[in-house]
Design a protein around this motif. Structure first.
Motif, PDB file in Angstrom:
ATOM      1  N   THR A 176       0.817  -1.211   0.000  1.00 43.36           N
ATOM      2  CA  THR A 176       0.000   0.000   0.000  1.00 43.36           C
ATOM      3  C   THR A 176       0.856   1.268   0.000  1.00 43.36           C
ATOM      4  N   LEU A 177       1.906   1.265   0.814  1.00 39.89           N
ATOM      5  CA  LEU A 177       2.772   2.448   0.910  1.00 39.89           C
ATOM      6  C   LEU A 177       3.513   2.732  -0.394  1.00 39.89           C
ATOM      7  N   THR A 178       3.990   1.683  -1.038  1.00 43.11           N
ATOM      8  CA  THR A 178       4.864   1.876  -2.196  1.00 43.11           C
ATOM      9  C   THR A 178       4.128   1.902  -3.527  1.00 43.11           C
ATOM     10  N   ALA A 179       2.901   1.430  -3.572  1.00 45.02           N
ATOM     11  CA  ALA A 179       2.201   1.220  -4.849  1.00 45.02           C
ATOM     12  C   ALA A 179       2.300   2.402  -5.815  1.00 45.02           C
ATOM     13  N   PRO A 180       2.098   3.651  -5.365  1.00 41.30           N
ATOM     14  CA  PRO A 180       2.152   4.756  -6.330  1.00 41.30           C
ATOM     15  C   PRO A 180       3.535   4.994  -6.933  1.00 41.30           C
ATOM     16  N   TYR A 181       4.560   4.429  -6.307  1.00 45.89           N
ATOM     17  CA  TYR A 181       5.940   4.718  -6.718  1.00 45.89           C
ATOM     18  C   TYR A 181       6.628   3.513  -7.360  1.00 45.89           C
ATOM     19  N   VAL A 182       5.910   2.414  -7.531  1.00 43.28           N
ATOM     20  CA  VAL A 182       6.501   1.192  -8.065  1.00 43.28           C
ATOM     21  C   VAL A 182       6.764   1.326  -9.564  1.00 43.28           C
ATOM     22  N   LEU A 183       7.995   0.956  -9.957  1.00 41.70           N
ATOM     23  CA  LEU A 183       8.369   0.930 -11.369  1.00 41.70           C
ATOM     24  C   LEU A 183       8.808  -0.454 -11.824  1.00 41.70           C
ATOM     25  N   ASN A 184       9.001  -1.362 -10.863  1.00 46.45           N
ATOM     26  CA  ASN A 184       9.436  -2.723 -11.169  1.00 46.45           C
ATOM     27  C   ASN A 184       8.926  -3.628 -10.057  1.00 46.45           C
ATOM     28  N   LEU A 185       8.553  -4.862 -10.410  1.00 44.70           N
ATOM     29  CA  LEU A 185       7.897  -5.744  -9.445  1.00 44.70           C
ATOM     30  C   LEU A 185       8.594  -7.094  -9.416  1.00 44.70           C
ATOM     31  N   HIS A 186       9.139  -7.467  -8.244  1.00 42.12           N
ATOM     32  CA  HIS A 186       9.682  -8.803  -8.039  1.00 42.12           C
ATOM     33  C   HIS A 186       8.595  -9.677  -7.424  1.00 42.12           C
ATOM     34  N   VAL A 187       8.380 -10.830  -8.017  1.00 43.16           N
ATOM     35  CA  VAL A 187       7.292 -11.707  -7.585  1.00 43.16           C
ATOM     36  C   VAL A 187       7.858 -13.032  -7.086  1.00 43.16           C
ATOM     37  N   LYS A 188       7.692 -13.287  -5.801  1.00 44.65           N
ATOM     38  CA  LYS A 188       8.014 -14.601  -5.232  1.00 44.65           C
ATOM     39  C   LYS A 188       7.081 -14.846  -4.054  1.00 44.65           C
ATOM     40  N   ASP A 189       6.678 -16.093  -3.892  1.00 44.39           N
ATOM     41  CA  ASP A 189       5.821 -16.459  -2.770  1.00 44.39           C
ATOM     42  C   ASP A 189       6.697 -16.935  -1.621  1.00 44.39           C
ATOM     43  N   PHE A 190       6.126 -16.976  -0.434  1.00 41.38           N
ATOM     44  CA  PHE A 190       6.917 -17.242   0.775  1.00 41.38           C
ATOM     45  C   PHE A 190       6.017 -17.810   1.852  1.00 41.38           C
ATOM     46  N   ALA A 191       6.632 -18.527   2.790  1.00 42.32           N
ATOM     47  CA  ALA A 191       5.855 -19.156   3.852  1.00 42.32           C
ATOM     48  C   ALA A 191       6.758 -19.439   5.049  1.00 42.32           C
ATOM     49  N   PHE A 192       6.129 -19.554   6.216  1.00 44.88           N
ATOM     50  CA  PHE A 192       6.810 -20.005   7.430  1.00 44.88           C
ATOM     51  C   PHE A 192       6.538 -21.499   7.614  1.00 44.88           C
ATOM     52  N   SER A 193       7.530 -22.220   8.052  1.00 42.03           N
ATOM     53  CA  SER A 193       7.325 -23.626   8.422  1.00 42.03           C
ATOM     54  C   SER A 193       8.031 -23.890   9.738  1.00 42.03           C
ATOM     55  N   ARG A 194       7.447 -24.758  10.551  1.00 45.58           N
ATOM     56  CA  ARG A 194       8.030 -25.087  11.847  1.00 45.58           C
ATOM     57  C   ARG A 194       9.346 -25.841  11.679  1.00 45.58           C
ATOM     58  N   ARG A 195      10.325 -25.518  12.514  1.00 44.64           N
ATOM     59  CA  ARG A 195      11.569 -26.269  12.545  1.00 44.64           C
ATOM     60  C   ARG A 195      11.342 -27.586  13.278  1.00 44.64           C
ATOM     61  N   ASP A 196      12.327 -28.471  13.198  1.00 42.90           N
ATOM     62  CA  ASP A 196      12.245 -29.758  13.895  1.00 42.90           C
ATOM     63  C   ASP A 196      11.972 -29.543  15.382  1.00 42.90           C
ATOM     64  N   GLY A 197      11.079 -30.338  15.913  1.00 42.26           N
ATOM     65  CA  GLY A 197      10.734 -30.201  17.320  1.00 42.26           C
ATOM     66  C   GLY A 197       9.848 -29.007  17.609  1.00 42.26           C
ATOM     67  N   TRP A 198       9.368 -28.356  16.556  1.00 45.40           N
ATOM     68  CA  TRP A 198       8.529 -27.163  16.686  1.00 45.40           C
ATOM     69  C   TRP A 198       9.250 -26.044  17.440  1.00 45.40           C
ATOM     70  N   VAL A 199      10.580 -25.971  17.255  1.00 44.83           N
ATOM     71  CA  VAL A 199      11.367 -24.923  17.901  1.00 44.83           C
ATOM     72  C   VAL A 199      11.711 -23.880  16.840  1.00 44.83           C
ATOM     73  N   GLY A 200      10.924 -22.811  16.794  1.00 45.05           N
ATOM     74  CA  GLY A 200      11.154 -21.757  15.821  1.00 45.05           C
ATOM     75  C   GLY A 200      10.584 -22.081  14.454  1.00 45.05           C
ATOM     76  N   PHE A 201      10.890 -21.197  13.500  1.00 50.23           N
ATOM     77  CA  PHE A 201      10.346 -21.293  12.154  1.00 50.23           C
ATOM     78  C   PHE A 201      11.451 -21.112  11.119  1.00 50.23           C
ATOM     79  N   THR A 202      11.215 -21.634   9.937  1.00 49.01           N
ATOM     80  CA  THR A 202      11.997 -21.289   8.754  1.00 49.01           C
ATOM     81  C   THR A 202      11.127 -20.422   7.859  1.00 49.01           C
ATOM     82  N   PHE A 203      11.680 -19.301   7.416  1.00 46.67           N
ATOM     83  CA  PHE A 203      10.978 -18.413   6.484  1.00 46.67           C
ATOM     84  C   PHE A 203      11.666 -18.571   5.136  1.00 46.67           C
TER      85      PHE A 203
END
Length: 266
Positions: A176-203
């Motif tokens: 929302t903040l940058t939309a009026p000023y965007v001249l180029n768009l990088h597109v990649k999807d992303f997700a969090f997943s639990r680390r082994d033992g549910w200790v923290g996340f991988t992004f």
């Protein structure tokens, strides 16, 4: 508006971690083969060492394939941006993506403005757009402060909302903040997943449509089709068990993501 790939879509396949790294010609050829209309040579220092003859051959090959070239680097030092502006002109690239920081420079807002004041007129005369990317090392507000300071149609934002999550900036707010000023768009999807033992996340990255990126909402806000903003596919693919598995997955993500964008923008 064009849709295509970045060298970041070939991050592992052109790296020294694979037995036979892909070169620029092979990446460019595959971009065209898969239906891509633009290829962004991004954070690829080898481009700096190409001769004038090699640059012209690359430009001609892209032209013959119907692929538009773009460039990407890091840093805002005037001499470095001047080097890349000359490379852009040699390749007939009309977009140069950069970032605030480089390995040898972390400018303040005032220093960034001073550096850009020296070189931005050359971009304007050459009609090459300089796009500062959103990412976690620099607040989005700082990027925007610099862009707004100059109020030039040749200086804007390269939007990648995934990059800002590590700084606890919400992708929707960054868009929302940058939309009026965007001249180029990088597109990649992303997700969090639990680390082994549910200790923290991988992004990390994931195929488009399977993660947290609200692609449709981003496109509705930025409106790249009517504004002529190119969409460039990148990946955050973690290394797999070996080079063969990693390269195979990177190829699969590349094909899936390009098909995803082409089908959504047909």
């Amino acid at each position: 508006m064009a849709i295509g790939l970045s060298t970041y879509a070939y991050f592992w396949r052109h790296s020294d971690r694979v037995p036979v790294p892909m070169g620029l010609d092979a990446m460019l050829e595959q971009t065209a083969e898969l239906g891509g209309q633009v290829f962004q040579i991004c954070d690829y220092p080898k481009i700096e060492k190409l001769s004038a003859e090699s640059l012209e051959k690359l430009r001609q090959r892209a032209e013959s394939l119907g692929v538009v070239l773009e460039l990407g680097t890091r840093g805002l030092k005037a001499d470095h941006l001047g080097l890349y502006l000359n490379l852009a002109k040699s390749l007939d690239a009309k977009i140069l993506r950069s970032m605030f920081n480089s390995p040898d420079s972390r400018p303040t807002i005032a220093q960034a403005q001073q550096q850009l004041a020296q070189i931005l007129p050359d971009f304007e005369r050459s009609e090459v757009a300089l796009c500062i990317e959103t990412y976690e090392q620099v607040p989005t507000a700082s990027n925007l402060e610099v862009v707004k300071h100059f109020n030039s149609p040749w200086l804007g934002i390269c939007l990648d909302p995934a990059n800002c999550v590590a700084a606890l900036e919400a992708p929707k707010e960054v868009i929302t903040l940058t939309a009026p000023y965007v001249l180029n768009l990088h597109v990649k999807d992303f997700a969090f997943s639990r680390r082994d033992g549910w200790v923290g996340f991988t992004f990390a990255g994931c195929p488009l449509g399977e993660g947290l990126l609200d692609y449709d909402a981003m496109i509705a806000e930025v409106n790249p089709q009517s504004r002529g903003i190119n969409q460039i596919i990148e990946h955050w693919l973690p290394w797999q068990e070996d080079a063969d598995a990693t390269c195979a997955m990177e190829d699969a993500w590349t094909r899936h993501n390009l098909d995803f964008l082409l089908s959504r923008n047909s």
